[in-house]
Scaffold this motif. Structure first.
Motif, short mmCIF file in Angstrom:
data_model
loop_
_atom_site.label_atom_id
_atom_site.label_comp_id
_atom_site.label_asym_id
_atom_site.label_seq_id
_atom_site.Cartn_x
_atom_site.Cartn_y
_atom_site.Cartn_z
N ILE A 44 2.65 6.28 -7.01
CA ILE A 44 1.67 7.09 -7.74
C ILE A 44 1.94 8.57 -7.51
O ILE A 44 1.86 9.38 -8.43
N GLU A 45 2.31 8.93 -6.27
CA GLU A 45 2.55 10.34 -5.98
C GLU A 45 3.76 10.86 -6.74
O GLU A 45 3.76 12.00 -7.22
N LEU B 145 -6.23 2.99 -4.15
CA LEU B 145 -5.27 3.93 -4.73
C LEU B 145 -5.42 4.02 -6.25
O LEU B 145 -5.38 5.11 -6.82
N VAL C 184 -4.90 11.05 -4.61
CA VAL C 184 -4.18 9.86 -4.15
C VAL C 184 -3.65 10.08 -2.74
O VAL C 184 -3.65 9.17 -1.92
N PHE C 185 -3.22 11.32 -2.46
CA PHE C 185 -2.77 11.64 -1.11
C PHE C 185 -3.90 11.39 -0.10
O PHE C 185 -3.69 10.78 0.93
N ALA D 81 -6.56 9.46 -0.58
CA ALA D 81 -6.89 8.03 -0.52
C ALA D 81 -5.88 7.27 0.33
O ALA D 81 -6.23 6.34 1.05
N GLY D 82 -4.62 7.70 0.25
CA GLY D 82 -3.57 7.03 1.03
C GLY D 82 -3.77 7.20 2.53
O GLY D 82 -3.40 6.32 3.31
N PHE E 287 0.83 -1.20 0.00
CA PHE E 287 0.00 0.00 0.00
C PHE E 287 0.87 1.26 0.00
O PHE E 287 0.71 2.15 -0.84
N LEU F 275 2.89 1.55 -3.32
CA LEU F 275 2.03 2.00 -4.42
C LEU F 275 1.68 3.48 -4.26
O LEU F 275 1.71 4.26 -5.22
N PHE F 276 1.40 3.85 -3.01
CA PHE F 276 1.07 5.25 -2.69
C PHE F 276 2.20 6.18 -3.12
O PHE F 276 1.99 7.14 -3.88
#
Lengths: 280, 170
Positions: free
Chosen positions: A20-21, B53, B78-79, B81-82, A13, A16-17
Motif C-alpha cells: 500500500i505504501e 490497513l 497507512v504508515f 496503521a502499520g 501484514f 500488505l503494508f
C-alpha cells in the motif's frame, strides 16, 4: 509453492503494508508534480555530489589527456574562426555577396552552447547514463541535444538545479533521426547494447549503396539537433534478405570511454516550435 | 465487536468534521489539526491486520480526494496503521478482551493520551515530511508537526470523551 504461500500468510501484514505504501508513493509522485520534482532533485543532488567528489580526485590523473583534448578543440575552433573571416572579408569590399544559406545568421542567434563537465559515465550497461555538473541554473533543460567536439553525445533526460542526466547514444532507449551526408536518405539511429563503439542505423532504402567510411550526420528533422552534427562513419553495410531496407553499422565519432566535456545546445526557438506543434 | 449504527455515525461525523471544519482551519499558517486518524486508532485491538490497513488506505484516500493531495494522507495514515500493533504491544494494550478498544475509563487518561499522541505523531511527521518535503527546511516542517499535533491531540481527546463518556455501555 507451498512455502511461498506459507510465507505470504505469515507476513501478510508487512507485505500488505509495504504494498500500500508503494502504491501511495507512486500515486503521490504521479499527481503531485512538486514532490516528483523535489524527489528527482534530491536524487540527482545525492548522485551528483557523490560523482563530483569522485571526479575531483580522478580529474588530476586525466589532466594530460584533457589538455590534449582542449588543444585539439581549440585548433578546430580556430580553424572555424579563420573560415568565418574568410567569408566576411568579401562581403565588406565587394558588390556581390554570395549567400549559401540565408538562415545562417538566424541559426547562429538561436543556438547557444553551454559547456558541462561529465562527472560520471558508463559504457558497459544496456542503459548507460551520463551525469553532468550543470543543471537548470546553467540553462540546461530536458530534451536538450548534447554534443562534444567530436559529435553527437546524447539527449538530456532529467535536470535538477545543479545536475543533469543524459541519455547517451549508448542507451537502448536512445533514438534519433540520422542521414547519410550528401544523400537525402535518412534512417533511425539506435544502439543494440553490444559494442560501445558502434551504433546501428536502420531503415535505409536498399536501392542506394552507401560506402564504408561515409559520414552519418543528424538529419535536423527534430529541433533537438540541427542538421549536420556528425554522429559517426559507416563501418559496415548489412543487407537484410527479403527486406527493402538495409542496416548500417556506424562507428561512433564520439569516444564515449573518454568523455570529459560536453556542450548542451540551447535552442532558443525550440519552445516556440514545440508550442506550434501542440496547437496543431 | 459488532458494528453498531453508532460506529458508522461516528465514522462519518469525524470524517465530515475533518473535511469541513479542520481542513479549512489554518491558524497562523502552522496549525492544521488532523483528527481523522482517531478513527483508525479507535478500532479494536484484535482487528485483523489486513482489515486495519485496508480501512486506513480507504480513509486516507478519501481525505486525499477532498484535499487534492493524492497519496499524502494515504501514505501517512497507512504508515500509522502499520505501526499501531507494535505501539499497542509496547504500551501492553494488545492483550485485551475481544473487541476492546482504547478508552479513558478502561485504560486511564495517561495511557490513552500516550497511545493516541504517539500514533498521531507518527501520522503528522510522515504527512508534514511529505508535504513540505525538505523544501522549507526541516525546522519549519517540525514546527508545523508539533504545533498541529498539539491541537490534534487536544481535539482527539475531547472527541474521545464525547464518543465514549466513560459509562460502560458497550
Amino acid at each position: 509453492m507451498y512455502n511461498l504461500i506459507k510465507f505470504i500468510l505469515k507476513y501478510h501484514f508487512t507485505i500488505l503494508f509495504i504494498l500500500i505504501e508503494i502504491v501511495a508513493i507512486s500515486i503521490l509522485f504521479q499527481h503531485n508534480k512538486y514532490q516528483k520534482v523535489k524527489f528527482i532533485n534530491a536524487a540527482n543532488f545525492l548522485t551528483g555530489s557523490v560523482y563530483q567528489a569522485q571526479s575531483t580526485v580522478t580529474d588530476y590523473f586525466e589532466l594530460r589527456a584533457i589538455n590534449q583534448h582542449l588543444a585539439t578543440e581549440n585548433a578546430r575552433l580556430q580553424g572555424m574562426a579563420e573560415e568565418l573571416n574568410y567569408i566576411e572579408v568579401p562581403t565588406l569590399y565587394n558588390d556581390t555577396v554570395y549567400v549559401n544559406d540565408s538562415l545562417v545568421i538566424d541559426t547562429a542567434r538561436q543556438l547557444h552552447f553551454h559547456a558541462a563537465k561529465v562527472i560520471s559515465n558508463s559504457l558497459s550497461k544496456p542503459f548507460n547514463t551520463i551525469f553532468i555538473d550543470k543543471g537548470t541554473k546553467h540553462h540546461f533543460y530536458e530534451d536538450m541535444g548534447v554534443i562534444n567536439a567530436e559529435g553527437v553525445v546524447g539527449i538530456v533526460r532529467s535536470v535538477s538545479d545543479n545536475y543533469a542526466t543524459i541519455t547517451p547514444i549508448l542507451n537502448r532507449n536512445f533514438n534519433m533521426n540520422a542521414k547519410i551526408k550528401g544523400s537525402g536518405y535518412f534512417g533511425n539511429l539506435s544502439w543494440d547494447g553490444q559494442d560501445p563503439n558502434y551504433a546501428q542505423l536502420t531503415d535505409i532504402p536498399n536501392h542506394i549503396s552507401p560506402l564504408q567510411g561515409d559520414t552519418i550526420i543528424s538529419s535536423g528533422y527534430s529541433q533537438i539537433f540541427k542538421e549536420g552534427h556528425i554522429i559517426g562513419y559507416i563501418h559496415q553495410v548489412i543487407k537484410v534478405p527479403g527486406k527493402s531496407f538495409i542496416n548500417l553499422d556506424v562507428k561512433l565519432a564520439v569516444d564515449f570511454g573518454n568523455l570529459n566535456y560536453v556542450y548542451g545546445i540551447e535552442n532558443k526557438i525550440k519552445e516556440s516550435i514545440d508550442s506550434l506543434g501542440f496547437e496543431n | 465487536m459488532k458494528i453498531k449504527p453508532k460506529h458508522i455515525v461516528i465514522w462519518f461525523v469525524v470524517l465530515l468534521l475533518q473535511i469541513l471544519v479542520f481542513n479549512p482551519l489554518n491558524v497562523s499558517g502552522y496549525i492544521n489539526p488532523y483528527v481523522y486518524p482517531l478513527l483508525i486508532i479507535l478500532l479494536p485491538f484484535d482487528m485483523a491486520g489486513w482489515l486495519l490497513l485496508i480501512l486506513a488506505a480507504c480513509l486516507g484516500l478519501s481525505i486525499d480526494v477532498f484535499t487534492g493531495t493524492l497519496g499524502m494522507h494515504l501514505f501517512a495514515l497507512v504508515f500509522m496503521a502499520g505501526l499501531r500493533p507494535s505501539i499497542a504491544k509496547i504500551l501492553s494494550l494488545s492483550k485485551q478482551e475481544p473487541g476492546a478498544y482504547i478508552n479513558i475509563k478502561q485504560h486511564g487518561l495517561i495511557v490513552s493520551a500516550t497511545f493516541i499522541g504517539v500514533l498521531l505523531f507518527i501520522h503528522h511527521i510522515m504527512y508534514f515530511l511529505l508535504e513540505t518535503f525538505a523544501s522549507s527546511g526541516l525546522s519549519y516542517g517540525l514546527l508545523r508537526t508539533f504545533a498541529s499535533l498539539f491541537f490534534s491531540l487536544f481535539i482527539s481527546m475531547i472527541l474521545l470523551l464525547v464518543i465514549n463518556p466513560g459509562r460502560n455501555e458497550r
